[in-house]
Design a protein around this motif. Structure first.
Motif, PDB file in Angstrom:
ATOM      1  N   ASP A   1       0.945  -1.199   0.022  1.00 45.43           N
ATOM      2  CA  ASP A   1      -0.156   0.082  -0.056  1.00 45.43           C
ATOM      3  C   ASP A   1       0.986   1.114  -0.051  1.00 45.43           C
ATOM      4  OD1 ASP A   1      -1.867   1.724   0.116  1.00 45.43           O
ATOM      5  OD2 ASP A   1      -2.772   1.195   2.191  1.00 45.43           O
ATOM      6  N   LEU A   2       0.865   1.877  -1.271  1.00 46.39           N
ATOM      7  CA  LEU A   2       1.685   3.072  -1.132  1.00 46.39           C
ATOM      8  C   LEU A   2       1.143   4.392  -0.608  1.00 46.39           C
ATOM      9  CD1 LEU A   2       4.463   4.406  -2.057  1.00 46.39           C
ATOM     10  CD2 LEU A   2       3.279   4.417  -4.739  1.00 46.39           C
TER      11      LEU A   2
ATOM     12  N   VAL B   1       2.873   8.205   0.496  1.00 48.20           N
ATOM     13  CA  VAL B   1       2.889   9.379  -0.375  1.00 48.20           C
ATOM     14  C   VAL B   1       2.046  10.512   0.506  1.00 48.20           C
ATOM     15  CG1 VAL B   1       1.675  10.271  -2.348  1.00 48.20           C
ATOM     16  CG2 VAL B   1       2.703   8.129  -2.467  1.00 48.20           C
ATOM     17  N   GLU B   2       1.374   9.886   1.363  1.00 43.80           N
ATOM     18  CA  GLU B   2       0.454  10.829   2.132  1.00 43.80           C
ATOM     19  C   GLU B   2       1.362  11.692   3.374  1.00 43.80           C
ATOM     20  OE1 GLU B   2      -3.502  11.066   5.169  1.00 43.80           O
ATOM     21  OE2 GLU B   2      -2.818   9.083   4.065  1.00 43.80           O
TER      22      GLU B   2
ATOM     23  N   SER C   1       7.393  -3.533  -5.138  1.00 43.75           N
ATOM     24  CA  SER C   1       6.262  -4.123  -6.218  1.00 43.75           C
ATOM     25  C   SER C   1       7.727  -5.042  -6.781  1.00 43.75           C
ATOM     26  CB  SER C   1       6.213  -3.186  -7.072  1.00 43.75           C
ATOM     27  OG  SER C   1       5.562  -3.614  -8.455  1.00 43.75           O
ATOM     28  N   SER C   2       7.063  -6.322  -7.079  1.00 44.41           N
ATOM     29  CA  SER C   2       7.971  -7.511  -7.538  1.00 44.41           C
ATOM     30  C   SER C   2       8.113  -7.162  -9.134  1.00 44.41           C
ATOM     31  CB  SER C   2       7.226  -8.759  -7.545  1.00 44.41           C
ATOM     32  OG  SER C   2       8.221  -9.598  -7.975  1.00 44.41           O
ATOM     33  N   VAL C   3       9.310  -6.895  -9.668  1.00 47.80           N
ATOM     34  CA  VAL C   3       9.345  -6.623 -11.074  1.00 47.80           C
ATOM     35  C   VAL C   3      10.306  -7.528 -11.938  1.00 47.80           C
ATOM     36  CG1 VAL C   3       9.105  -4.346 -11.048  1.00 47.80           C
ATOM     37  CG2 VAL C   3      11.197  -4.986 -10.577  1.00 47.80           C
ATOM     38  N   GLY C   4      10.545  -8.724 -11.126  1.00 46.93           N
ATOM     39  CA  GLY C   4      11.564  -9.854 -11.720  1.00 46.93           C
ATOM     40  C   GLY C   4      10.861 -10.731 -12.397  1.00 46.93           C
TER      41      GLY C   4
END
Length: 580
Positions: A528-529, A533-534, A574-577
Protein backbone atom coordinates in the motif's frame (compact mmCIF):
# COMPACT_ATOMS: atom_id res chain seq x y z
CA UNK A 1 85.91 10.91 -36.51
CA UNK A 2 82.90 10.37 -34.25
CA UNK A 3 82.36 12.66 -31.28
CA UNK A 4 81.67 11.51 -27.79
CA UNK A 5 78.08 12.09 -26.64
CA UNK A 6 77.01 14.46 -23.92
CA UNK A 7 77.32 13.00 -20.44
CA UNK A 8 74.02 12.99 -18.59
CA UNK A 9 74.36 13.91 -14.95
CA UNK A 10 71.72 11.47 -13.76
CA UNK A 11 72.07 12.13 -10.05
CA UNK A 12 71.78 15.86 -10.68
CA UNK A 13 68.68 15.29 -12.79
CA UNK A 14 67.14 13.12 -10.08
CA UNK A 15 67.76 15.84 -7.50
CA UNK A 16 66.26 18.45 -9.86
CA UNK A 17 63.05 16.43 -10.22
CA UNK A 18 62.94 15.85 -6.47
CA UNK A 19 63.03 19.62 -5.85
CA UNK A 20 60.25 20.17 -8.39
CA UNK A 21 58.11 17.49 -6.74
CA UNK A 22 58.61 19.27 -3.40
CA UNK A 23 57.00 22.40 -4.87
CA UNK A 24 60.10 24.41 -5.78
CA UNK A 25 60.14 26.37 -9.02
CA UNK A 26 62.41 25.42 -11.88
CA UNK A 27 64.53 28.60 -11.70
CA UNK A 28 65.18 28.22 -7.96
CA UNK A 29 65.95 24.49 -8.35
CA UNK A 30 68.52 25.29 -11.06
CA UNK A 31 70.09 27.95 -8.86
CA UNK A 32 70.46 25.58 -5.91
CA UNK A 33 71.98 22.86 -8.08
CA UNK A 34 74.34 25.27 -9.84
CA UNK A 35 73.09 24.61 -13.37
CA UNK A 36 71.82 26.92 -16.09
CA UNK A 37 68.11 27.62 -16.37
CA UNK A 38 68.18 26.38 -19.95
CA UNK A 39 69.44 23.02 -18.72
CA UNK A 40 66.48 22.66 -16.39
CA UNK A 41 64.09 23.73 -19.12
CA UNK A 42 65.61 21.16 -21.50
CA UNK A 43 65.16 18.40 -18.94
CA UNK A 44 61.49 19.37 -18.51
CA UNK A 45 60.74 19.80 -22.21
CA UNK A 46 62.17 16.39 -23.14
CA UNK A 47 59.18 14.68 -21.49
CA UNK A 48 56.62 17.49 -21.54
CA UNK A 49 57.17 18.40 -17.91
CA UNK A 50 56.90 14.79 -16.71
CA UNK A 51 59.63 13.17 -14.60
CA UNK A 52 61.71 10.66 -16.60
CA UNK A 53 60.93 6.97 -16.40
CA UNK A 54 64.33 5.93 -15.08
CA UNK A 55 64.78 5.43 -11.35
CA UNK A 56 67.11 7.57 -9.23
CA UNK A 57 70.36 5.90 -8.24
CA UNK A 58 69.24 5.37 -4.66
CA UNK A 59 66.24 3.29 -5.81
CA UNK A 60 68.24 0.88 -7.99
CA UNK A 61 68.98 -2.68 -6.88
CA UNK A 62 72.45 -3.39 -5.50
CA UNK A 63 72.86 -6.23 -7.99
CA UNK A 64 73.62 -3.58 -10.62
CA UNK A 65 76.86 -1.62 -10.70
CA UNK A 66 76.47 1.85 -9.25
CA UNK A 67 78.06 5.03 -10.56
CA UNK A 68 80.49 4.97 -7.64
CA UNK A 69 81.61 1.43 -8.48
CA UNK A 70 82.10 2.37 -12.13
CA UNK A 71 84.26 5.30 -11.09
CA UNK A 72 86.39 2.96 -8.97
CA UNK A 73 86.70 0.61 -11.97
CA UNK A 74 87.91 3.53 -14.12
CA UNK A 75 90.43 4.61 -11.47
CA UNK A 76 91.84 1.13 -10.97
CA UNK A 77 91.87 0.49 -14.71
CA UNK A 78 94.04 3.61 -15.24
CA UNK A 79 96.49 2.30 -12.62
CA UNK A 80 96.84 -0.90 -14.62
CA UNK A 81 95.08 -3.37 -12.30
CA UNK A 82 93.79 -6.57 -13.89
CA UNK A 83 90.16 -7.59 -14.08
CA UNK A 84 90.67 -10.13 -11.26
CA UNK A 85 92.22 -7.55 -8.96
CA UNK A 86 89.46 -5.00 -9.65
CA UNK A 87 86.77 -7.59 -9.00
CA UNK A 88 88.43 -8.66 -5.75
CA UNK A 89 88.57 -5.08 -4.43
CA UNK A 90 84.96 -4.36 -5.44
CA UNK A 91 83.63 -7.63 -4.06
CA UNK A 92 82.18 -8.50 -7.46
CA UNK A 93 82.58 -11.46 -9.78
CA UNK A 94 85.36 -11.10 -12.39
CA UNK A 95 82.79 -11.78 -15.11
CA UNK A 96 80.82 -8.71 -13.95
CA UNK A 97 83.82 -6.42 -14.37
CA UNK A 98 84.81 -8.01 -17.68
CA UNK A 99 81.27 -7.67 -19.04
CA UNK A 100 81.11 -4.03 -17.93
CA UNK A 101 84.33 -3.13 -19.74
CA UNK A 102 83.19 -4.92 -22.88
CA UNK A 103 79.62 -3.60 -23.06
CA UNK A 104 80.12 0.02 -22.12
CA UNK A 105 83.30 0.86 -24.05
CA UNK A 106 83.25 2.16 -27.62
CA UNK A 107 85.98 2.38 -30.29
CA UNK A 108 85.86 6.20 -30.25
CA UNK A 109 86.66 6.19 -26.50
CA UNK A 110 90.36 5.75 -27.48
CA UNK A 111 90.68 2.64 -25.31
CA UNK A 112 89.78 4.62 -22.16
CA UNK A 113 86.93 3.52 -19.89
CA UNK A 114 84.76 6.57 -19.00
CA UNK A 115 82.71 5.82 -15.86
CA UNK A 116 80.09 8.57 -16.30
CA UNK A 117 79.53 7.77 -19.96
CA UNK A 118 79.38 4.02 -19.25
CA UNK A 119 76.80 4.60 -16.51
CA UNK A 120 74.62 6.62 -18.86
CA UNK A 121 74.85 3.95 -21.58
CA UNK A 122 73.80 1.31 -19.09
CA UNK A 123 70.82 3.32 -17.86
CA UNK A 124 69.56 4.02 -21.38
CA UNK A 125 69.91 0.37 -22.33
CA UNK A 126 67.98 -0.73 -19.22
CA UNK A 127 64.84 1.20 -20.15
CA UNK A 128 63.66 -1.31 -22.78
CA UNK A 129 60.50 0.65 -23.65
CA UNK A 130 57.58 -1.21 -25.13
CA UNK A 131 55.44 0.39 -27.79
CA UNK A 132 52.37 2.14 -26.42
CA UNK A 133 48.81 1.12 -27.34
CA UNK A 134 48.26 4.39 -29.15
CA UNK A 135 51.33 3.76 -31.28
CA UNK A 136 50.23 0.29 -32.39
CA UNK A 137 46.41 0.54 -32.56
CA UNK A 138 45.62 3.03 -35.33
CA UNK A 139 41.84 2.91 -34.80
CA UNK A 140 42.23 3.59 -31.09
CA UNK A 141 44.62 6.47 -31.77
CA UNK A 142 42.19 8.00 -34.29
CA UNK A 143 39.33 7.81 -31.78
CA UNK A 144 41.40 9.47 -29.03
CA UNK A 145 42.61 12.21 -31.37
CA UNK A 146 39.06 12.90 -32.59
CA UNK A 147 37.79 13.44 -29.04
CA UNK A 148 40.79 15.56 -28.08
CA UNK A 149 40.10 17.72 -31.15
CA UNK A 150 36.63 18.31 -29.67
CA UNK A 151 38.42 19.63 -26.54
CA UNK A 152 37.39 16.68 -24.39
CA UNK A 153 39.58 16.09 -21.35
CA UNK A 154 41.63 12.85 -21.19
CA UNK A 155 39.40 11.65 -18.36
CA UNK A 156 36.31 12.11 -20.53
CA UNK A 157 38.06 10.31 -23.39
CA UNK A 158 39.00 7.39 -21.13
CA UNK A 159 35.39 6.99 -19.97
CA UNK A 160 34.20 7.17 -23.59
CA UNK A 161 36.55 4.35 -24.63
CA UNK A 162 35.19 2.07 -21.92
CA UNK A 163 31.63 2.71 -23.07
CA UNK A 164 32.35 2.30 -26.76
CA UNK A 165 34.34 -0.94 -26.38
CA UNK A 166 33.07 -2.46 -23.11
CA UNK A 167 34.23 -5.97 -24.05
CA UNK A 168 37.67 -5.00 -25.38
CA UNK A 169 39.88 -4.19 -22.37
CA UNK A 170 42.93 -3.87 -24.63
CA UNK A 171 41.40 -0.59 -25.85
CA UNK A 172 40.76 0.80 -22.37
CA UNK A 173 43.11 3.58 -21.28
CA UNK A 174 43.64 5.47 -18.06
CA UNK A 175 43.45 9.24 -18.34
CA UNK A 176 46.99 9.55 -17.00
CA UNK A 177 48.21 7.36 -19.88
CA UNK A 178 46.60 9.77 -22.34
CA UNK A 179 48.26 12.70 -20.59
CA UNK A 180 51.66 11.02 -20.81
CA UNK A 181 51.12 10.16 -24.47
CA UNK A 182 50.37 13.82 -25.14
CA UNK A 183 53.27 15.31 -23.25
CA UNK A 184 55.87 12.73 -24.24
CA UNK A 185 55.25 13.36 -27.91
CA UNK A 186 55.09 11.13 -30.97
CA UNK A 187 56.91 8.16 -29.38
CA UNK A 188 53.63 7.25 -27.63
CA UNK A 189 51.47 7.80 -30.68
CA UNK A 190 50.09 11.34 -30.12
CA UNK A 191 51.41 14.68 -31.25
CA UNK A 192 52.29 17.16 -28.54
CA UNK A 193 50.49 19.85 -30.54
CA UNK A 194 47.24 18.34 -29.23
CA UNK A 195 48.07 19.82 -25.82
CA UNK A 196 46.63 23.05 -27.20
CA UNK A 197 43.23 21.35 -27.07
CA UNK A 198 43.49 20.71 -23.33
CA UNK A 199 41.84 22.99 -20.82
CA UNK A 200 45.06 24.79 -19.91
CA UNK A 201 46.67 24.63 -23.36
CA UNK A 202 50.12 24.29 -21.76
CA UNK A 203 52.85 22.44 -23.68
CA UNK A 204 54.42 21.39 -20.36
CA UNK A 205 52.79 20.08 -17.21
CA UNK A 206 52.85 22.51 -14.33
CA UNK A 207 53.15 22.02 -10.59
CA UNK A 208 50.12 22.97 -8.50
CA UNK A 209 50.57 25.90 -6.17
CA UNK A 210 48.57 27.35 -3.30
CA UNK A 211 46.72 30.62 -3.69
CA UNK A 212 47.88 33.65 -1.72
CA UNK A 213 46.02 34.60 1.43
CA UNK A 214 43.56 37.40 0.93
CA UNK A 215 41.48 39.49 3.34
CA UNK A 216 37.88 40.56 2.70
CA UNK A 217 37.39 44.07 1.39
CA UNK A 218 33.74 44.49 2.38
CA UNK A 219 32.09 47.25 4.36
CA UNK A 220 28.88 45.29 4.90
CA UNK A 221 29.42 42.20 7.11
CA UNK A 222 29.88 39.01 5.11
CA UNK A 223 28.20 35.72 5.94
CA UNK A 224 30.73 32.89 5.79
CA UNK A 225 30.07 29.48 4.30
CA UNK A 226 29.89 27.94 7.78
CA UNK A 227 26.45 29.53 8.22
CA UNK A 228 25.10 28.20 4.94
CA UNK A 229 21.96 26.03 5.34
CA UNK A 230 22.56 22.31 5.57
CA UNK A 231 20.27 21.76 2.58
CA UNK A 232 22.88 23.36 0.31
CA UNK A 233 25.42 20.65 1.14
CA UNK A 234 23.03 17.89 0.05
CA UNK A 235 23.01 19.06 -3.60
CA UNK A 236 19.42 17.84 -3.88
CA UNK A 237 17.62 21.07 -4.74
CA UNK A 238 17.85 23.63 -7.50
CA UNK A 239 18.97 27.22 -7.13
CA UNK A 240 22.10 26.86 -4.98
CA UNK A 241 24.71 28.67 -7.08
CA UNK A 242 28.47 29.12 -6.88
CA UNK A 243 29.94 32.16 -8.61
CA UNK A 244 33.22 33.81 -9.56
CA UNK A 245 34.86 35.99 -12.18
CA UNK A 246 36.83 34.77 -15.20
CA UNK A 247 39.31 37.59 -15.84
CA UNK A 248 40.91 38.61 -19.14
CA UNK A 249 44.23 40.22 -20.04
CA UNK A 250 45.67 42.58 -17.39
CA UNK A 251 42.44 42.15 -15.38
CA UNK A 252 40.79 44.76 -17.62
CA UNK A 253 37.83 42.60 -18.65
CA UNK A 254 35.86 39.79 -17.05
CA UNK A 255 32.83 37.50 -17.32
CA UNK A 256 30.84 36.39 -14.27
CA UNK A 257 30.06 32.69 -14.00
CA UNK A 258 27.23 31.04 -12.06
CA UNK A 259 27.09 27.24 -11.65
CA UNK A 260 24.22 25.35 -10.05
CA UNK A 261 25.56 22.97 -7.39
CA UNK A 262 23.08 20.20 -8.13
CA UNK A 263 22.97 20.08 -11.92
CA UNK A 264 26.32 21.80 -12.80
CA UNK A 265 24.31 24.03 -15.13
CA UNK A 266 26.43 27.01 -16.24
CA UNK A 267 25.18 30.58 -16.59
CA UNK A 268 27.45 33.33 -17.98
CA UNK A 269 26.90 37.01 -17.16
CA UNK A 270 28.45 39.59 -19.47
CA UNK A 271 30.30 42.56 -17.93
CA UNK A 272 30.91 44.91 -20.88
CA UNK A 273 31.70 48.01 -18.81
CA UNK A 274 34.09 46.52 -16.23
CA UNK A 275 34.01 44.26 -13.20
CA UNK A 276 33.90 46.69 -10.31
CA UNK A 277 31.49 46.06 -7.44
CA UNK A 278 28.84 48.31 -8.99
CA UNK A 279 29.08 46.79 -12.45
CA UNK A 280 28.89 43.24 -11.09
CA UNK A 281 25.93 44.14 -8.88
CA UNK A 282 23.94 45.57 -11.79
CA UNK A 283 24.73 42.65 -14.11
CA UNK A 284 23.87 39.99 -11.51
CA UNK A 285 20.61 41.67 -10.55
CA UNK A 286 19.60 41.81 -14.22
CA UNK A 287 20.37 38.11 -14.65
CA UNK A 288 18.67 37.10 -11.40
CA UNK A 289 15.41 38.90 -12.15
CA UNK A 290 15.11 36.81 -15.31
CA UNK A 291 15.26 33.56 -13.32
CA UNK A 292 12.23 31.97 -11.64
CA UNK A 293 12.20 32.23 -7.86
CA UNK A 294 12.63 28.47 -7.52
CA UNK A 295 16.07 28.85 -9.15
CA UNK A 296 17.30 31.49 -6.67
CA UNK A 297 18.05 29.87 -3.32
CA UNK A 298 21.64 30.82 -2.40
CA UNK A 299 24.90 32.13 -3.84
CA UNK A 300 28.43 31.25 -2.71
CA UNK A 301 31.32 33.48 -3.82
CA UNK A 302 34.96 33.99 -2.89
CA UNK A 303 36.09 37.04 -0.92
CA UNK A 304 36.97 39.16 -3.94
CA UNK A 305 36.48 42.92 -3.86
CA UNK A 306 34.00 42.69 -6.76
CA UNK A 307 31.38 41.48 -4.24
CA UNK A 308 31.70 44.55 -1.99
CA UNK A 309 28.00 45.33 -2.58
CA UNK A 310 26.81 41.81 -1.81
CA UNK A 311 24.19 43.15 0.60
CA UNK A 312 22.29 44.58 -2.39
CA UNK A 313 22.35 41.21 -4.19
CA UNK A 314 21.34 39.08 -1.17
CA UNK A 315 17.59 40.00 -1.27
CA UNK A 316 17.30 38.23 -4.63
CA UNK A 317 18.09 34.88 -2.95
CA UNK A 318 15.84 33.16 -0.44
CA UNK A 319 18.84 32.04 1.67
CA UNK A 320 21.18 35.04 1.08
CA UNK A 321 24.79 35.24 -0.19
CA UNK A 322 27.65 33.33 1.45
CA UNK A 323 31.43 33.58 1.17
CA UNK A 324 34.16 30.93 1.25
CA UNK A 325 37.12 31.29 3.58
CA UNK A 326 40.19 33.14 2.22
CA UNK A 327 42.40 31.04 -0.07
CA UNK A 328 39.96 28.11 0.03
CA UNK A 329 38.88 27.51 -3.58
CA UNK A 330 37.95 23.90 -2.78
CA UNK A 331 34.95 25.24 -0.86
CA UNK A 332 33.59 26.32 -4.25
CA UNK A 333 34.90 23.35 -6.18
CA UNK A 334 31.96 23.13 -8.57
CA UNK A 335 32.54 26.67 -9.82
CA UNK A 336 36.33 26.36 -9.92
CA UNK A 337 36.17 23.20 -12.01
CA UNK A 338 33.67 24.74 -14.42
CA UNK A 339 35.83 27.86 -14.78
CA UNK A 340 38.69 25.59 -15.78
CA UNK A 341 36.52 24.11 -18.53
CA UNK A 342 35.47 27.61 -19.54
CA UNK A 343 39.08 28.68 -20.12
CA UNK A 344 39.09 26.62 -23.31
CA UNK A 345 36.50 29.02 -24.71
CA UNK A 346 37.63 32.18 -22.89
CA UNK A 347 41.44 31.89 -22.81
CA UNK A 348 43.66 33.89 -20.51
CA UNK A 349 45.44 36.97 -21.82
CA UNK A 350 42.49 37.85 -24.09
CA UNK A 351 39.99 40.71 -24.06
CA UNK A 352 36.77 39.15 -22.76
CA UNK A 353 34.71 42.30 -23.34
CA UNK A 354 34.76 41.56 -27.08
CA UNK A 355 32.38 38.61 -26.57
CA UNK A 356 28.75 39.49 -27.28
CA UNK A 357 25.69 38.08 -25.52
CA UNK A 358 25.24 35.69 -28.45
CA UNK A 359 28.85 34.50 -28.07
CA UNK A 360 28.38 33.78 -24.38
CA UNK A 361 25.09 32.01 -25.08
CA UNK A 362 26.86 29.74 -27.59
CA UNK A 363 29.57 28.98 -25.02
CA UNK A 364 26.91 28.15 -22.44
CA UNK A 365 25.28 25.70 -24.81
CA UNK A 366 28.65 24.18 -25.67
CA UNK A 367 29.70 23.50 -22.08
CA UNK A 368 26.24 22.51 -20.86
CA UNK A 369 26.19 19.76 -23.49
CA UNK A 370 29.52 18.20 -22.47
CA UNK A 371 29.42 14.99 -20.41
CA UNK A 372 30.48 15.30 -16.77
CA UNK A 373 32.02 12.57 -14.65
CA UNK A 374 30.15 13.66 -11.53
CA UNK A 375 26.84 13.25 -13.44
CA UNK A 376 27.77 9.71 -14.54
CA UNK A 377 28.92 11.14 -17.87
CA UNK A 378 25.59 12.77 -18.57
CA UNK A 379 25.24 16.41 -19.58
CA UNK A 380 23.80 19.08 -17.23
CA UNK A 381 20.62 19.51 -19.34
CA UNK A 382 20.12 15.72 -19.33
CA UNK A 383 20.67 15.54 -15.57
CA UNK A 384 18.71 18.67 -14.65
CA UNK A 385 14.96 18.71 -14.05
CA UNK A 386 12.64 20.37 -16.57
CA UNK A 387 12.93 23.78 -14.88
CA UNK A 388 15.62 24.73 -17.39
CA UNK A 389 15.62 21.62 -19.55
CA UNK A 390 17.02 22.06 -23.07
CA UNK A 391 14.67 19.46 -24.53
CA UNK A 392 11.17 20.96 -24.16
CA UNK A 393 9.76 18.53 -26.74
CA UNK A 394 10.52 15.61 -24.45
CA UNK A 395 8.81 17.41 -21.60
CA UNK A 396 5.68 17.98 -23.69
CA UNK A 397 5.49 14.28 -24.55
CA UNK A 398 5.83 13.34 -20.88
CA UNK A 399 3.09 15.58 -19.54
CA UNK A 400 0.38 17.53 -21.28
CA UNK A 401 0.09 20.98 -19.81
CA UNK A 402 0.61 24.58 -20.90
CA UNK A 403 4.13 26.01 -20.68
CA UNK A 404 5.27 29.55 -20.08
CA UNK A 405 8.38 30.45 -22.07
CA UNK A 406 10.62 32.87 -20.25
CA UNK A 407 14.05 34.26 -21.04
CA UNK A 408 16.71 32.57 -18.92
CA UNK A 409 19.64 34.85 -19.63
CA UNK A 410 21.22 33.89 -22.94
CA UNK A 411 19.48 30.48 -23.04
CA UNK A 412 15.82 29.43 -23.04
CA UNK A 413 13.98 27.68 -20.25
CA UNK A 414 10.40 26.46 -20.03
CA UNK A 415 8.67 26.70 -16.69
CA UNK A 416 5.48 24.77 -16.00
CA UNK A 417 2.45 26.80 -14.96
CA UNK A 418 1.40 23.86 -12.84
CA UNK A 419 4.84 22.84 -11.56
CA UNK A 420 3.29 20.09 -9.45
CA UNK A 421 3.00 17.99 -12.62
CA UNK A 422 6.81 18.06 -12.82
CA UNK A 423 6.98 15.53 -9.96
CA UNK A 424 4.73 13.15 -11.90
CA UNK A 425 6.98 13.64 -14.92
CA UNK A 426 10.08 12.76 -12.91
CA UNK A 427 8.38 9.61 -11.62
CA UNK A 428 7.59 8.57 -15.19
CA UNK A 429 11.14 9.30 -16.36
CA UNK A 430 12.60 6.89 -13.76
CA UNK A 431 11.50 4.00 -15.99
CA UNK A 432 13.71 5.32 -18.82
CA UNK A 433 16.82 5.91 -16.69
CA UNK A 434 19.85 3.53 -16.66
CA UNK A 435 19.10 0.22 -14.97
CA UNK A 436 21.70 -2.18 -13.55
CA UNK A 437 20.93 -5.58 -12.02
CA UNK A 438 24.13 -6.95 -10.46
CA UNK A 439 23.37 -9.55 -7.76
CA UNK A 440 27.10 -9.79 -6.98
CA UNK A 441 27.55 -6.04 -6.54
CA UNK A 442 24.75 -4.33 -4.62
CA UNK A 443 26.67 -1.05 -4.55
CA UNK A 444 26.47 -0.74 -8.35
CA UNK A 445 22.72 -1.38 -8.22
CA UNK A 446 22.17 1.19 -5.51
CA UNK A 447 24.25 3.96 -7.14
CA UNK A 448 22.71 3.42 -10.60
CA UNK A 449 19.06 2.65 -9.79
CA UNK A 450 18.29 4.97 -6.84
CA UNK A 451 16.51 8.28 -7.51
CA UNK A 452 15.37 11.18 -5.30
CA UNK A 453 12.14 13.04 -6.09
CA UNK A 454 10.97 16.23 -4.37
CA UNK A 455 8.50 19.08 -4.68
CA UNK A 456 8.07 22.53 -3.17
CA UNK A 457 5.46 23.24 -0.47
CA UNK A 458 3.08 25.02 -2.80
CA UNK A 459 3.29 22.16 -5.30
CA UNK A 460 2.45 19.43 -2.78
CA UNK A 461 -0.89 21.03 -1.95
CA UNK A 462 -2.03 20.62 -5.57
CA UNK A 463 -1.03 16.94 -5.75
CA UNK A 464 -3.31 14.09 -4.74
CA UNK A 465 -2.24 10.80 -3.23
CA UNK A 466 -4.05 8.84 -5.92
CA UNK A 467 -2.24 10.42 -8.88
CA UNK A 468 1.21 9.99 -7.28
CA UNK A 469 0.44 6.34 -6.45
CA UNK A 470 -0.78 5.75 -10.00
CA UNK A 471 2.42 7.31 -11.42
CA UNK A 472 4.61 4.94 -9.38
CA UNK A 473 2.49 1.94 -10.38
CA UNK A 474 2.93 2.83 -14.07
CA UNK A 475 6.68 3.20 -13.53
CA UNK A 476 6.85 -0.21 -11.83
CA UNK A 477 5.01 -1.78 -14.76
CA UNK A 478 7.41 -0.15 -17.25
CA UNK A 479 10.45 -1.35 -15.29
CA UNK A 480 8.94 -4.85 -15.22
CA UNK A 481 8.74 -4.83 -19.01
CA UNK A 482 12.35 -3.60 -19.29
CA UNK A 483 13.59 -6.40 -17.06
CA UNK A 484 11.68 -8.96 -19.16
CA UNK A 485 13.33 -7.55 -22.29
CA UNK A 486 16.76 -7.83 -20.63
CA UNK A 487 16.18 -11.54 -20.02
CA UNK A 488 16.94 -11.27 -16.30
CA UNK A 489 15.68 -14.45 -14.66
CA UNK A 490 16.24 -13.67 -11.00
CA UNK A 491 14.32 -11.86 -8.27
CA UNK A 492 13.94 -8.07 -8.63
CA UNK A 493 12.04 -5.53 -6.54
CA UNK A 494 11.04 -1.92 -7.22
CA UNK A 495 10.53 -0.08 -3.92
CA UNK A 496 9.57 3.43 -2.77
CA UNK A 497 9.99 5.11 0.61
CA UNK A 498 9.74 8.56 2.19
CA UNK A 499 13.14 10.00 3.21
CA UNK A 500 12.04 12.31 6.03
CA UNK A 501 15.48 13.84 6.58
CA UNK A 502 15.78 14.94 2.94
CA UNK A 503 12.03 15.57 2.56
CA UNK A 504 11.87 13.47 -0.59
CA UNK A 505 10.32 10.38 -2.08
CA UNK A 506 13.05 7.95 -3.07
CA UNK A 507 12.80 4.89 -5.27
CA UNK A 508 15.16 2.15 -6.37
CA UNK A 509 15.32 -1.23 -8.09
CA UNK A 510 17.40 -4.14 -6.82
CA UNK A 511 17.89 -7.84 -7.42
CA UNK A 512 16.68 -8.65 -3.90
CA UNK A 513 13.41 -9.95 -2.43
CA UNK A 514 11.17 -7.50 -0.50
CA UNK A 515 12.41 -8.80 2.87
CA UNK A 516 16.12 -8.17 2.06
CA UNK A 517 16.23 -4.55 0.90
CA UNK A 518 19.60 -2.77 1.44
CA UNK A 519 18.54 -0.62 4.42
CA UNK A 520 20.58 -0.29 7.61
CA UNK A 521 17.43 0.62 9.60
CA UNK A 522 14.27 -1.32 10.34
CA UNK A 523 11.55 -1.15 7.71
CA UNK A 524 8.15 -2.68 6.99
CA UNK A 525 7.45 -3.84 3.43
CA UNK A 526 3.93 -3.02 2.26
CA UNK A 527 1.86 -3.21 -0.91
CA UNK A 528 0.00 0.00 0.00
CA UNK A 529 1.78 3.10 -1.24
CA UNK A 530 -0.90 5.53 -0.09
CA UNK A 531 0.35 6.19 3.50
CA UNK A 532 3.91 6.75 2.27
CA UNK A 533 2.82 9.33 -0.31
CA UNK A 534 0.47 10.94 2.19
CA UNK A 535 3.34 11.41 4.65
CA UNK A 536 5.47 12.99 1.93
CA UNK A 537 2.76 15.44 0.84
CA UNK A 538 2.11 16.43 4.47
CA UNK A 539 5.80 17.14 5.23
CA UNK A 540 5.84 20.75 6.47
CA UNK A 541 9.57 21.45 5.98
CA UNK A 542 10.80 19.21 3.16
CA UNK A 543 14.50 18.92 2.54
CA UNK A 544 15.66 20.81 5.65
CA UNK A 545 16.55 19.86 9.22
CA UNK A 546 18.31 22.52 11.27
CA UNK A 547 21.52 21.49 12.98
CA UNK A 548 20.05 22.68 16.28
CA UNK A 549 17.26 20.11 15.88
CA UNK A 550 19.71 17.21 15.62
CA UNK A 551 20.45 15.29 18.79
CA UNK A 552 23.97 15.00 20.13
CA UNK A 553 25.56 11.71 21.19
CA UNK A 554 24.60 12.10 24.85
CA UNK A 555 20.94 12.82 24.14
CA UNK A 556 20.85 9.91 21.72
CA UNK A 557 22.18 7.57 24.39
CA UNK A 558 19.60 8.86 26.88
CA UNK A 559 16.84 8.32 24.33
CA UNK A 560 18.15 4.83 23.68
CA UNK A 561 17.72 4.01 27.39
CA UNK A 562 14.26 5.54 27.66
CA UNK A 563 13.02 4.55 24.19
CA UNK A 564 14.69 1.26 23.27
CA UNK A 565 12.06 0.49 20.64
CA UNK A 566 12.88 1.87 17.18
CA UNK A 567 9.90 2.77 15.01
CA UNK A 568 10.33 1.16 11.55
CA UNK A 569 9.57 3.11 8.39
CA UNK A 570 7.31 1.98 5.60
CA UNK A 571 8.51 0.86 2.16
CA UNK A 572 6.22 0.11 -0.78
CA UNK A 573 7.46 -2.91 -2.74
CA UNK A 574 6.53 -4.22 -6.17
CA UNK A 575 7.96 -7.41 -7.64
CA UNK A 576 9.39 -6.67 -11.11
CA UNK A 577 11.62 -9.70 -11.69
CA UNK A 578 11.00 -12.78 -13.79
CA UNK A 579 10.46 -15.00 -10.73
CA UNK A 580 7.48 -13.14 -9.28
Amino acid sequence: MARRGRKRRLELEAEYWRLLAAGMGSVEACRQLGIERKTGYRWRSENGGLPPDYLPESARSSRYLSLRERRRIASMRERGLTVWEIAHRLGRAPSTVSRELRRNSRPHDYGRYDADLAHHRCRERAVRPRRAKLATDLELRAEVQAKLDLEWSPEQVAAHLRRRWPNRPERHLFHEGIYRALYQGAKDGLSRTLTRKLRTGRPLRKQRRRANQRTPLFVAPATLIDQRPAAVELRQRLGDWEGDLVVGVRSQSAVATLVDRRTRYLRLVRLPHGHSAGHLRDALITALTEMPELARRSLTWDQGSEMAQHHEIAPYFTDSVFFAHPASPWQRGTNENTNGLLRQCLPKRTNLSLHSDEDLQAIEERLNNRPRKTLDWQTPPRHSPPLWHHEPATLRRSCEFTLDVVSFGGSRAEVCRDTAVVLLTWIAEVAAEPLELEPTDRRVEWETNTWSLGAADEDRSSLSVAEVVAAFERTAAAIRERIDDLGFSGVATFYVWHDEQAGQLRCSTGSVPPDALPFSGTYVASDDLGPIVEGFLADSEPGFIAWSDLDDVQSLSEKAESEPEIVPFGVWVSSVGASR
